[in-house]
Design a protein around this motif. Structure first.
Motif, PDB file in Angstrom:
ATOM      1  N   HIS A  61     -29.488 -32.409  38.483  1.00 43.65           N
ATOM      2  CA  HIS A  61     -29.262 -33.420  39.204  1.00 43.65           C
ATOM      3  C   HIS A  61     -28.235 -33.049  40.633  1.00 43.65           C
ATOM      4  N   LYS A  81     -24.597 -42.535  28.582  1.00 43.05           N
ATOM      5  CA  LYS A  81     -23.893 -41.252  28.060  1.00 43.05           C
ATOM      6  C   LYS A  81     -24.964 -40.417  27.312  1.00 43.05           C
ATOM      7  N   HIS A 138     -28.928 -41.387  29.283  1.00 43.70           N
ATOM      8  CA  HIS A 138     -28.873 -40.934  30.894  1.00 43.70           C
ATOM      9  C   HIS A 138     -29.919 -41.840  31.610  1.00 43.70           C
TER      10      HIS A 138
END
Ligand code: BGC
Length: 679
Positions: A20, A207, A210
């Motif tokens: 990410h 959470k 994702h």
């Protein structure tokens, strides 16, 4: 062939995916090269003769277009150009009735692969809104009335979608729980109910699973439209939960430029009514800072980069219709809930049943799904009539079929047959709520057939809970939901015992409409544009338990062709700690292999700020057992299991005192009980 293809695409996704952080860095470099006009063009969809459900690309910068497809029940036909066909899966509520996260993962993966084959890379799915009222027009599209079950099915579904290289788009944030006045209704929801009932599945979707994106909902929440609700979009979603993806508006759910842009909306769909020229002007006048614009773009581009959308797309492969259809059939079979089976009328023995009269509007047409944006045009269908005839030996069983429109003729046919099977149902739809009664004269049809033949089996194909005024007149009832394109084959397999039913209700079936919130119009559907969620935590079975109401069929309920026994509960806990393992044994005490869903509910100690409802689901496990076989199951409870949302502290807090642990086969039958203490 299909397996090889999906392995190849998984390998490709592997190659092109990056961390990410790397994706964010690349997205930032990209955004730095964009002009203001280019930035604005990337913040909304376009809708014209050639485009729909798409944010256009920018060839100069190598930004690809982002095509979107519905949705929760399979790849929708939408987008510009010819309407596309795809696998019509069992309804999402049916999926929840399997209580099987592995099936949800598979459902998500295969449905998303089909969307990807259409050239779409964002899948508007799953719909995880809570079934606050069974009258809700989109209950069929979502996962029922319990936040814990909802979260488990949602997390797996999103993992499946994203494993296919699609961006999931969990929706509708938050509390899109009714269709009546959905574009304007102002929902007044207390902080504790919001946190404990209407947010946990979203929290888990962000959470744990994702989800790359989320869709903000049409209604107002405590006075503010969801797509311009800063405490929700920025406060809870982005800051508290650390959501790094992007927020897309529901189609036409944006109501402003500056408030929406500042509140945390990242993309307006389907057009740029507020996020086009108006947003450019707001940036030029300084009302919306460029940093806010850049953040929106970085969020979306980073997700797209991470998922490999900036890399060349492999050529689309045709959908393997029958392979996916076989999975759809298996999920439909495992979703069906056997509600009643007096005298073990079911399963039917194909070697001895002499004659069957198959009757009803849903005996002659396939129940492929509900209406609205989740509608799928199936690749093929198996009608109930064809499915049942194919599964029977017609040399042994004389078979007649009628749509039941002529009730007297249907009753006469039932009287002449050994067994009558009546298939009734509905077709719920986004955009309108429905009554709990089966439409048209289907209740009269069932009553007339049951009167003519005491061996009447009712198969219900409904989007949500329905009332069954004839329940005491029939020996057997099977809830098949919307089984999808393989309706006929799946229902026949269960009626004939090729599959032992193992579904469990993901929502309560009321005895009468006045057991629901519809009894108080201020709660539902609302008065003067306002729906008051004054029931607080008392939603679904929590309400029935709190008010000692007897439903027709309780949450979690479902029979089998075999019987199960629960025993030997033990609780392992470090003294006083807010963690525990609950173990118990489930035994198949009958003659057939079958699956049982063991369910763990907790009863909380008294809480000064206000008590919890008498019980709530905190764990479950589906186990397959051969005749005579026993398995020991261990379910883990963590601090959140023992927590309530404290409005005083604006935080989760572990409740202290004695908790009642209840294990069994439904919310109304928990033969195993134990106590544990949290200090
Ligand atoms: C969304 C739906 C939405 C709808 C309006 C869709 O594309 O995914 O959830 O409510 O548009 O029909």
């Amino acid at each position: 062939m299909f397996v090889a293809a999906s392995l190849a695409s998984a390998a490709l996704a592997q190659q092109t995916r990056m961390t990410h952080e790397q994706a964010v860095a690349r997205a930032r470099r990209l955004v730095a090269k964009m002009t203001l006009d280019e930035k604005i063009a990337e913040l909304h969809g376009i809708h014209d003769a050639d485009h729909y459900r798409v944010i256009p690309g920018i060839p100069r910068l190598g930004i690809p277009a982002l095509h979107m497809t519905n949705g929760p029940a399979g790849a929708g036909p939408g987008g510009a150009g010819p309407q596309k066909r795809a696998t019509a899966w069992p309804s999402p509520l049916a999926l929840a009735a399997t209580w099987d996260p592995d099936l949800s993962r598979e459902y998500g993966r295969l449905a998303a692969e089909e969307a990807r084959a259409f050239g779409s890379r964002l899948f508007e799915s799953p719909d995880i809104n809570i079934a606050r009222v069974p009258q809700g027009g989109r209950v069929f599209e979502s996962y029922g009335e319990d936040p814990y079950l909802d979260a488990r099915i949602a997390v797996a579904n999103i993992e499946g979608i994203q494993s296919a290289g699609e961006l999931a788009n969990v929706k509708h944030f938050d509390a899109n729980n009714q269709e009546t006045q959905r574009f304007s209704i102002n929902e007044i929801i207390g902080e504790r109910a919001l946190r404990e009932i209407y947010l946990p599945a979203f929290e888990a979707s962000i959470k744990e699973a994702h989800s790359a994106s989320i869709m903000c909902a049409y209604p107002r929440l405590n006075g503010t439209f969801n797509c311009e609700n800063a405490p929700m979009l920025t406060g809870i979603l982005k800051k508290e939960w650390g959501f790094q993806g992007f927020v897309v508006s529901d189609w036409g759910a944006t109501h402003s430029t500056v408030p929406s842009a500042l509140a945390g909306l990242d993309v307006e769909m389907p057009t740029g009514r507020y996020f086009g020229d108006e947003l450019r002007k707001a940036v030029e006048s300084g009302q919306v800072p460029m940093t806010a614009i850049d953040d929106k773009l970085v969020r979306r581009f980073a997700a797209m980069i991470e998922f490999g959308l900036f890399a060349p797309e492999p050529a689309a492969k045709p959908i393997p219709a029958f392979e996916h259809g076989a999975v759809a059939r298996s999920i439909a079979e495992q979703a069906m809930v056997l509600l009643k089976n007096d005298g073990n009328l079911l399963p039917l023995d194909r070697k001895t049943v002499r004659s069957i009269a198959l009757i009803g509007p849903w005996a002659v047409r396939t129940s492929t799904g509900g209406g609205g944006s989740s509608h799928v045009i199936p690749l093929y269908t198996v009608t109930p009539n064809d499915g049942l005839q194919a599964a029977l030996d017609l040399e042994i069983t004389r078979f007649t079929v009628s749509d039941g429109a002529d009730i007297d003729a249907a009753a006469a046919a039932a009287a002449r047959a050994q067994i009558a099977i009546v298939m009734v149902g509905d077709q719920d739809s986004e955009g309108r709520d429905q009554s709990l009664d089966l439409p048209e004269n289907q209740n009269r049809l069932v009553a007339a057939v049951a009167k003519a033949n005491p061996k009447t089996i009712v198969v219900v194909k409904s989007g949500s809970a329905v009332l069954m005024p004839w329940i005491d007149q029939v020996p057997a009832v099977l809830e098949a939901w919307y089984p999808g394109e393989e309706d006929g084959a799946a229902v026949a397999a269960v009626l004939l015992g090729d599959v032992n039913p193992c579904g469990k209700l993901p929502l309560t079936f009321p005895r009468s409409a006045d057991q629901t919130l519809a009894a108080n119009p201020e709660q539902y559907p609302g008065v003067n544009g306002e729906a008051r969620y004054s029931e607080g935590l008392e939603v679904g079975y929590r309400a029935y338990a709190a008010r000692s109401m007897q439903p027709q069929f309780p949450f979690g309920f479902g029979l089998s062709y075999t019987q199960f026994r629960f025993d030997s509960i033990s609780v392992r806990q470090q003294p006083g700690a807010a963690n525990a393992n609950v173990s118990f044994t489930v035994t198949n005490a009958g003659q057939r292999a079958g699956a049982e869903v063991a369910q763990l509910y907790l009863g909380f100690p008294p809480i000064e700020e206000g008590n919890e409802p008498p019980l709530q689901l905190k764990g479950f496990r589906k186990v397959m057992l051969a005749p005579g076989e026993s398995k020991t199951i261990t379910l883990s409870l963590d601090p959140r299991s023992f927590s309530y949302w404290s409005v005083k502290a604006h935080a989760w807090q572990v409740a202290h005192g004695d908790f009642e642990v209840m294990v069994g086969d439904s919310s109304a039958n928990t033969p195993l009980k134990a106590t544990l203490t949290i200090r």
